[in-house]
Design a protein around this motif. Structure first.
Motif, PDB file in Angstrom:
ATOM      1  N   PHE A   1      72.241 -48.428 -39.261  1.00 12.94           N
ATOM      2  CA  PHE A   1      72.215 -49.883 -39.121  1.00 12.94           C
ATOM      3  C   PHE A   1      71.988 -50.227 -37.665  1.00 12.94           C
ATOM      4  O   PHE A   1      72.068 -49.357 -36.778  1.00 12.94           O
ATOM      5  N   GLY A   2      71.692 -51.485 -37.388  1.00 11.85           N
ATOM      6  CA  GLY A   2      71.434 -51.839 -35.999  1.00 11.85           C
ATOM      7  C   GLY A   2      71.040 -53.283 -35.836  1.00 11.85           C
ATOM      8  O   GLY A   2      71.278 -54.124 -36.716  1.00 11.85           O
TER       9      GLY A   2
ATOM     10  N   PRO B   1      75.776 -38.353 -28.283  1.00 12.49           N
ATOM     11  CA  PRO B   1      76.666 -38.501 -29.447  1.00 12.49           C
ATOM     12  C   PRO B   1      78.118 -38.539 -28.990  1.00 12.49           C
ATOM     13  O   PRO B   1      78.523 -37.790 -28.096  1.00 12.49           O
ATOM     14  N   SER B   2      78.885 -39.436 -29.586  1.00 13.08           N
ATOM     15  CA  SER B   2      80.277 -39.597 -29.159  1.00 13.08           C
ATOM     16  C   SER B   2      81.205 -39.585 -30.364  1.00 13.08           C
ATOM     17  O   SER B   2      80.789 -39.848 -31.502  1.00 13.08           O
ATOM     18  N   LEU B   3      82.459 -39.290 -30.104  1.00 11.38           N
ATOM     19  CA  LEU B   3      83.463 -39.232 -31.161  1.00 11.38           C
ATOM     20  C   LEU B   3      84.156 -40.582 -31.330  1.00 11.38           C
ATOM     21  O   LEU B   3      84.473 -41.263 -30.352  1.00 11.38           O
TER      22      LEU B   3
ATOM     23  N   LEU C   1      76.003 -41.843 -33.291  1.00  9.91           N
ATOM     24  CA  LEU C   1      74.731 -41.712 -32.593  1.00  9.91           C
ATOM     25  C   LEU C   1      74.192 -43.112 -32.357  1.00  9.91           C
ATOM     26  O   LEU C   1      74.259 -43.968 -33.256  1.00  9.91           O
ATOM     27  N   ARG C   2      73.651 -43.354 -31.185  1.00  7.38           N
ATOM     28  CA  ARG C   2      73.051 -44.666 -30.926  1.00  7.38           C
ATOM     29  C   ARG C   2      71.839 -44.503 -30.031  1.00  7.38           C
ATOM     30  O   ARG C   2      71.781 -43.597 -29.191  1.00  7.38           O
TER      31      ARG C   2
ATOM     32  N   VAL D   1      74.188 -44.744 -35.972  1.00  4.96           N
ATOM     33  CA  VAL D   1      74.357 -43.868 -37.137  1.00  4.96           C
ATOM     34  C   VAL D   1      75.745 -43.240 -37.045  1.00  4.96           C
ATOM     35  O   VAL D   1      76.123 -42.707 -35.995  1.00  4.96           O
ATOM     36  N   LEU D   2      76.500 -43.334 -38.132  1.00  2.23           N
ATOM     37  CA  LEU D   2      77.826 -42.705 -38.203  1.00  2.23           C
ATOM     38  C   LEU D   2      77.728 -41.466 -39.084  1.00  2.23           C
ATOM     39  O   LEU D   2      77.159 -41.504 -40.173  1.00  2.23           O
TER      40      LEU D   2
END
Length: 370
Positions: free
Chosen positions: A61-62, A325-327, A338-339, A363-364
């Protein structure tokens, strides 16, 4: 990234985080610079997202961000696939409220996709993308609906006119319209004029706007190829102006391909033209589709700074959006976020570049960090 099993797992987990996409988006406010989406504008986004199931957060989504306007507005883009929890939400809504245009349109598409013999599913799979015009319309209006030929790409000179008709007919009929003879002729011409190494990337329809079928054609290698295509389909704008824009961006950044978005009408092609200059090829089946390099977009953003239509502060903020990418830690456990920037669209009308829009994504995933 988007396997059925992975999506189902994230959907199940998101059910423990809340009930709507509005609740999910509320967690991301501090990650989005106010110059891109202001506080008042964010409330309008949440108002729209509150009507959507949180299960849609399992899909990309975005937001669409107008870089040419000082107002920090944004439109919302979401997606879903037939046969999933998100799809069942709209099927239930359609049964409960026969006047819900969005639910009705989606159910009609899903019925075609899920048929025992489904030419539509063979071409586009089961995915539908929705674009909500937050800034210009009310949240309950029917959003734009898009289909992408990801399962069987529609390539120029590939003899796939039947595939083009299948996808176009599905979109038009899902909102209760019937394809006219003029529309069909112009859609078929749009495909027939495509060079061999291009593809029909997406088909879209905006039920709440003036009637048109939006076609995105991607993969042009040169200005000449794109210019010849626009002349061949009868675009009423200044083709030389389009070529001039492409050439000046090529001088500033490494443009590997270009694409165009056209509006097909009853009597031809609309005057507004979308122009996508590709600095990074994205292939639907690539497992790294949603992974941007941290500096991939820097040359293009620098090139865009030289255009007098853009708001420089927005470009500064956009440059910080792409991240590693981050937690994330929620009630139901750990997620990887992810973005990045999916693409930037330049909009031309007549002989001028008039707009620039960035399409950013989230994105998750429930998977381990890549």
């Amino acid at each position: 990234m988007e396997t059925d099993e992975a999506i189902a797992r994230v959907q199940d987990r998101l059910a423990g985080e809340g009930g709507s996409m509005g609740e999910l988006l509320g967690h991301f406010r501090n990650r989005i610079p106010p110059v891109l989406i202001g506080d008042r504008e964010w409330e309008r986004v949440l108002e729209c997202a509150d009507r959507l199931p949180i299960a849609m957060g399992a899909f990309p989504f975005g937001f669409e961000l107008p870089l040419h306007e000082r107002s920090p507005e944004a439109d919302l883009g979401v997606s879903l696939t037939s046969g999933t929890e998100a799809a069942r939400f709209f099927e239930q809504r359609a049964r409960a409220d026969g006047t819900d245009g969005t639910a009705g349109a989606l159910v009609r598409l899903f019925e075609r996709m899920d048929a025992e013999v489904s030419p539509l599913r063979e071409i586009v799979g089961g995915k539908v993308m929705l674009e909500y015009d937050i800034a210009r319309s009310l949240p309950h209006q029917v959003p734009g609906l898009f289909l992408r030929p990801g399962e069987r790409p529609i390539v120029g000179a590939g003899g796939q006119q039947a595939d083009v008709d299948t996808v176009a007919d599905a979109l038009v009929s899902c909102v209760g319209w019937e394809m006219t003879a003029g529309e069909r002729e112009n859609v078929e011409r749009a495909y027939a004029m495509q060079p061999a190494d291009t593809r029909m990337d997406s088909f879209g329809i905006f039920p709440s706007r003036s009637r048109a079928l939006r076609l995105a054609v991607m993969g042009f290698r040169s200005c000449h190829d794109l210019g010849s295509y626009l002349e061949g389909i009868g675009w009423p704008g200044d083709v030389r102006a389009v070529e001039s824009v492409i050439e000046r961006f090529r001088e500033r950044a490494n443009i590997v391909r270009s694409g165009t978005g056209i509006d097909v009408l009853e009597d031809g092609v609309g005057p507004t033209l979308g122009l996508t200059l590709i600095v990074r090829q994205r292939y639907t089946k690539d497992s790294r589709y949603w992974l941007d390099g941290l500096t991939d977009w820097d040359p293009f953003l620098d090139a865009l700074r030289l255009e007098d239509i853009v708001v420089q502060e927005k470009l500064d903020a956009l440059g910080t959006w792409v991240a590693r990418p981050s937690l994330l830690f929620g009630k139901s456990g750990r997620y990887v976020m992810l973005r990045g920037i999916h693409h930037i669209k330049l909009v031309m009308s007549g002989d001028r570049l008039r707009q620039a829009k960035a399409y950013i994504f989230i994105v998750l995933s429930g998977a381990a960090l890549p």
